[in-house]
Design a protein around this motif. Sequence first.
Motif: not given
Length: 56
Positions: A3, A40, A55
Motif C-alpha cells: 500500500y 497488504e 494499493a
Amino acid sequence: MAYNISDDCIMCGACAAECPVSAISEGDGKYVIDADTCVECGACAGVCPVSAPSAE
Ligand code: SF4
Ligand code: SF4
C-alpha cells in the motif's frame, strides 16, 4: 504490491495505530508505508478519513 499513502494525508495517525505489522511511520508532510514490511491487509485504508492509503 504494498500500500502507498497519497499526498491527501492529513497526518492524523489513525493508520499507524491500526497497522498490524507497524509498517507506517510519520514522514515529511505525510505518513509513509514501508513497502517491505506491509502485508497488504488494507486496515490503513479502512480507517483513513481521507482515503489516502491505496494499493495502487
Ligand atoms: Fe499496514 Fe495493512 Fe496498511 Fe500494509 S495495508 S501498511 S500492513 S495496515
Ligand atoms: Fe494520513 Fe490517512 Fe494515515 Fe491519517 S489515516 S495519517 S490521514 S494516511
